[in-house]
Write an enzyme that holds these catalytic residues in place. Structure first.
Site, PDB file in Angstrom:
ATOM      1  N   GLY A 261      52.885   7.204  89.093  1.00 17.31           N
ATOM      2  CA  GLY A 261      52.440   7.819  90.335  1.00 17.31           C
ATOM      3  C   GLY A 261      53.140   9.136  90.560  1.00 17.31           C
ATOM      4  O   GLY A 261      54.363   9.204  90.497  1.00 17.31           O
TER       5      GLY A 261
ATOM      6  N   ASN B 169      53.072  -2.292  94.539  1.00 24.49           N
ATOM      7  CA  ASN B 169      52.200  -1.837  93.462  1.00 24.49           C
ATOM      8  C   ASN B 169      51.043  -2.811  93.367  1.00 24.49           C
ATOM      9  O   ASN B 169      51.249  -4.002  93.154  1.00 24.49           O
ATOM     10  CB  ASN B 169      52.970  -1.786  92.141  1.00 24.49           C
ATOM     11  CG  ASN B 169      52.072  -1.543  90.927  1.00 24.49           C
ATOM     12  OD1 ASN B 169      52.357  -2.021  89.844  1.00 24.49           O
ATOM     13  ND2 ASN B 169      50.994  -0.798  91.101  1.00 24.49           N
ATOM     14  N   GLY B 170      49.831  -2.307  93.543  1.00 27.63           N
ATOM     15  CA  GLY B 170      48.666  -3.179  93.449  1.00 27.63           C
ATOM     16  C   GLY B 170      47.619  -2.810  94.478  1.00 27.63           C
ATOM     17  O   GLY B 170      47.575  -1.692  94.979  1.00 27.63           O
TER      18      GLY B 170
ATOM     19  N   CYS C   4      46.915  -7.335  83.397  1.00 24.82           N
ATOM     20  CA  CYS C   4      46.060  -6.166  83.204  1.00 24.82           C
ATOM     21  C   CYS C   4      46.167  -5.626  81.779  1.00 24.82           C
ATOM     22  O   CYS C   4      47.238  -5.196  81.347  1.00 24.82           O
ATOM     23  CB  CYS C   4      46.448  -5.077  84.199  1.00 24.82           C
ATOM     24  SG  CYS C   4      45.569  -3.520  83.953  1.00 24.82           S
TER      25      CYS C   4
ATOM     26  N   TYR D 244      47.047   1.959  78.149  1.00 29.17           N
ATOM     27  CA  TYR D 244      47.283   3.307  78.632  1.00 29.17           C
ATOM     28  C   TYR D 244      48.417   3.454  79.644  1.00 29.17           C
ATOM     29  O   TYR D 244      49.235   4.360  79.541  1.00 29.17           O
ATOM     30  CB  TYR D 244      45.981   3.845  79.245  1.00 29.17           C
ATOM     31  CG  TYR D 244      46.091   5.176  79.953  1.00 29.17           C
ATOM     32  CD1 TYR D 244      46.466   6.325  79.269  1.00 29.17           C
ATOM     33  CD2 TYR D 244      45.806   5.287  81.309  1.00 29.17           C
ATOM     34  CE1 TYR D 244      46.564   7.556  79.923  1.00 29.17           C
ATOM     35  CE2 TYR D 244      45.894   6.512  81.967  1.00 29.17           C
ATOM     36  CZ  TYR D 244      46.275   7.641  81.269  1.00 29.17           C
ATOM     37  OH  TYR D 244      46.368   8.848  81.901  1.00 29.17           O
TER      38      TYR D 244
ATOM     39  N   ASP E 119      41.575   8.094  70.745  1.00 28.79           N
ATOM     40  CA  ASP E 119      41.967   8.186  72.149  1.00 28.79           C
ATOM     41  C   ASP E 119      41.975   6.768  72.715  1.00 28.79           C
ATOM     42  O   ASP E 119      41.423   5.840  72.111  1.00 28.79           O
ATOM     43  CB  ASP E 119      40.998   9.076  72.927  1.00 28.79           C
ATOM     44  CG  ASP E 119      41.611   9.636  74.208  1.00 28.79           C
ATOM     45  OD1 ASP E 119      42.757   9.261  74.536  1.00 28.79           O
ATOM     46  OD2 ASP E 119      40.938  10.441  74.877  1.00 28.79           O
ATOM     47  N   ASP E 120      42.597   6.618  73.893  1.00 33.82           N
ATOM     48  CA  ASP E 120      42.724   5.273  74.464  1.00 33.82           C
ATOM     49  C   ASP E 120      41.489   4.836  75.231  1.00 33.82           C
ATOM     50  O   ASP E 120      41.202   3.645  75.325  1.00 33.82           O
ATOM     51  CB  ASP E 120      43.949   5.197  75.378  1.00 33.82           C
ATOM     52  CG  ASP E 120      43.869   6.207  76.505  1.00 33.82           C
ATOM     53  OD1 ASP E 120      43.303   5.867  77.549  1.00 33.82           O
ATOM     54  OD2 ASP E 120      44.359   7.329  76.336  1.00 33.82           O
TER      55      ASP E 120
ATOM     56  N   CYS F  20      37.754  -1.350  88.900  1.00 29.75           N
ATOM     57  CA  CYS F  20      38.896  -2.240  89.042  1.00 29.75           C
ATOM     58  C   CYS F  20      39.251  -2.341  90.517  1.00 29.75           C
ATOM     59  O   CYS F  20      39.259  -1.340  91.223  1.00 29.75           O
ATOM     60  CB  CYS F  20      40.096  -1.705  88.257  1.00 29.75           C
ATOM     61  SG  CYS F  20      41.607  -2.670  88.513  1.00 29.75           S
TER      62      CYS F  20
ATOM     63  N   CYS G 140      43.371  -9.836  82.107  1.00 27.85           N
ATOM     64  CA  CYS G 140      42.279  -9.367  82.959  1.00 27.85           C
ATOM     65  C   CYS G 140      41.513  -8.293  82.200  1.00 27.85           C
ATOM     66  O   CYS G 140      42.068  -7.252  81.837  1.00 27.85           O
ATOM     67  CB  CYS G 140      42.804  -8.797  84.274  1.00 27.85           C
ATOM     68  SG  CYS G 140      41.469  -8.169  85.341  1.00 27.85           S
TER      69      CYS G 140
ATOM     70  N   CYS H 121      37.333  -4.644  83.850  1.00 24.08           N
ATOM     71  CA  CYS H 121      36.735  -3.309  83.732  1.00 24.08           C
ATOM     72  C   CYS H 121      35.846  -3.205  82.493  1.00 24.08           C
ATOM     73  O   CYS H 121      35.004  -2.317  82.398  1.00 24.08           O
ATOM     74  CB  CYS H 121      37.816  -2.232  83.717  1.00 24.08           C
ATOM     75  SG  CYS H 121      39.078  -2.447  82.448  1.00 24.08           S
TER      76      CYS H 121
END
Length: 479
Positions: free
Chosen positions: A42, A115-116, A253, A259, A363-364, A400, A452, A455
């Site tokens: 962040g 966080n979440g 996650c 990433y 790439d991711d 998500c 999870c 996505c």
């Protein structure tokens, strides 16, 4: 804004939390360093709150850790501290939403970092407002502070447990009273939270990489559904399960490994770097029909998977794109004539590496497809004979609701286009996503059924899509 251009084609980081309890360490300074290590989670705002047992002192502001605390933290004395770095997933990016949040209630001072994302926050907020609760932020987690304050249970631990049972969604939360730190993780384990030991003290953080910077040793992950109470420098933290009945499966996650997390972190016993290397190896196994001359990455997030691809395929890995690491969040806007080349401010091909070559670029992820198309174009302009794009995660097809700022579904290119259509859109000679099974195999230290993957699959472990759909529309500020 070049930074925004690139970030729009990635899933955004959520937030990062750090806490420390020690009577011999400089807790404010260690929190500063811990947040510095978590800065990737962040970059919008940051804050630290410290307690000396009687009062709490808080400093926070918009911006990066070194900018907000450029005057230092030497005036923040105490034996416990919690901090936060934020990327806004709910609540506006405004100063009044900066965490940690701090309140005073009948139990004394209370501070919180989260966080979440709480999926039922709007309904709880509406219910609490009818009972007379007032709110000073638009942050979803503020409802938890109100629930704790309204609880009639005799201890703070019981008040927190009762309150947490009413919230839904993903959360790794640090709460600090006048004399203790309490860490809480949701019952599915969506978001990471780890416990570390210092010589005289304990710390807890979103990722283990924060412990390395403060000289702490990782002890273990906070378990899904667990509450950890830290109130002593050396005694083992107390543990209790706030959750009466755990779900049948966890839901860690997967994007932490794809990433979000730093390469040097270990989350839920899985080394992040190892997972990314293995994702590249799995990609190479799945694309044996490609015969490139070199493997390159979209730096920096695609580099470990590109190395894994090279190791598995025997094709040399080379740096085909140079990344300018000094581009900030803002810059002087280019003229219309220059705008087409603005991407070069961040990435530029190394012509001597790619010219005349068939290139695999790893790439991711691809979210909107905007960046990938421009980078492929740059590589071809630099003389690359072929550009094969390989992605170390499956197509992102849905939003998500667990603390990641995903674009709306209609903006996700894989939600509206086939793989062939995306390939044509980005101008690649071929496009290959890792298979779901290949990605699961790469995260070898975790039960693949305990991840999870919403996505990629649109299957939400706790039916978050239905909870969100039933939520009342939040009032706009001032209504």
């Amino acid at each position: 804004m070049v930074e925004n251009f690139f970030q729009d084609d990635k899933l955004h980081e959520e937030c990062g939390v750090f806490g420390i309890f020690s009577h011999t360490e400089d807790v404010a300074l260690n929190t500063y360093w811990g947040l510095y290590a978590l800065q990737h989670r962040g970059q919008e705002s940051t804050g630290i709150v410290v307690t000396d047992g009687k009062k709490m002192k808080i400093k926070k502001g918009m911006g990066l850790v070194p900018d907000v605390f450029k005057e230092g933290v030497s005036d923040m004395d105490g034996f416990a501290a919690i901090g936060h770095v934020r990327y806004s997933t709910t609540g506006a990016s405004m100063a009044y939403n900066i965490q940690p949040l701090k309140v005073f209630f009948d139990g004394g001072n209370l501070a919180l970092s989260h966080n979440g994302n709480l999926t039922n926050a709007a309904q709880l907020r509406q219910n609490l407002a009818k009972e007379g609760a007032v709110f000073t932020t638009t942050v979803d987690t503020e409802v938890l502070l109100s629930l704790i304050a309204l609880s009639a249970r005799p201890t703070i631990e019981e008040r927190i447990a009762e309150s947490v049972k009413q919230i839904r969604g993903a959360f790794a939360i640090l709460l600090m009273t006048d004399n203790k730190i309490i860490a809480v993780r949701d019952s599915y384990g969506f978001r990471p939270l780890v416990l570390g030991k210092m010589e005289n003290g304990w710390c807890v953080a979103s990722e283990s990489c924060a412990f390395d910077l403060v000289g702490a040793e990782m002890v273990r992950d906070v378990k899904p559904g667990e509450m950890v109470i830290i109130d002593s420098d050396n005694a083992e933290p107390r543990s209790m399960m706030w959750c009466d009945k755990l779900p049948e499966k966890t839901a860690h996650c997967i994007f932490e490994y794809v990433y979000f997390a730093r390469n040097d972190s270990v989350i839920d016993n899985q080394p992040v770097y190892d997972a990314r290397i293995q994702m590249g190896r799995e990609l190479a196994k799945e694309t044996k029909d490609i015969h490139p001359d070199i493997v390159i990455s979209a730096p920096d997030s695609g580099t470990p998977a590109a190395i894994g691809y090279a190791l598995e395929s025997g094709i040399p890995f080379m740096e085909g794109l140079n990344k300018n690491r000094y581009v900030g969040r803002t810059f002087i806007q280019p003229t219309q004539k220059q705008r087409a080349n603005a991407v070069r401010l961040k990435l530029n091909p190394i012509r001597s590496v790619v010219a005349g070559k068939s290139v695999v670029m790893v790439d991711d992820s691809i979210v909107r497809g905007t960046t990938s198309g421009k980078v492929v174009k740059l590589l071809k302009e630099a003389g690359a004979r072929e550009v094969h794009v390989c992605i170390s995660s499956p197509p992102v097809v849905d939003s998500c609701y667990y603390g990641i700022d995903t674009s709306e579904r209609k903006q996700l290119i894989a939600a509206r286009c086939t793989e062939d259509e995306i390939c044509r859109f980005i101008g690649a000679d071929s496009l290959h996503y890792i298979s779901m099974e290949g990605m699961k195999r790469a995260v070898s230290h975790i039960d693949p059924e305990g991840l999870c993957l919403a996505c990629f699959s649109s299957r939400y472990p706790d039916n978050a899509d239905e909870v969100i759909a039933a939520e009342p529309k939040p009032l706009a500020e001032g209504e």
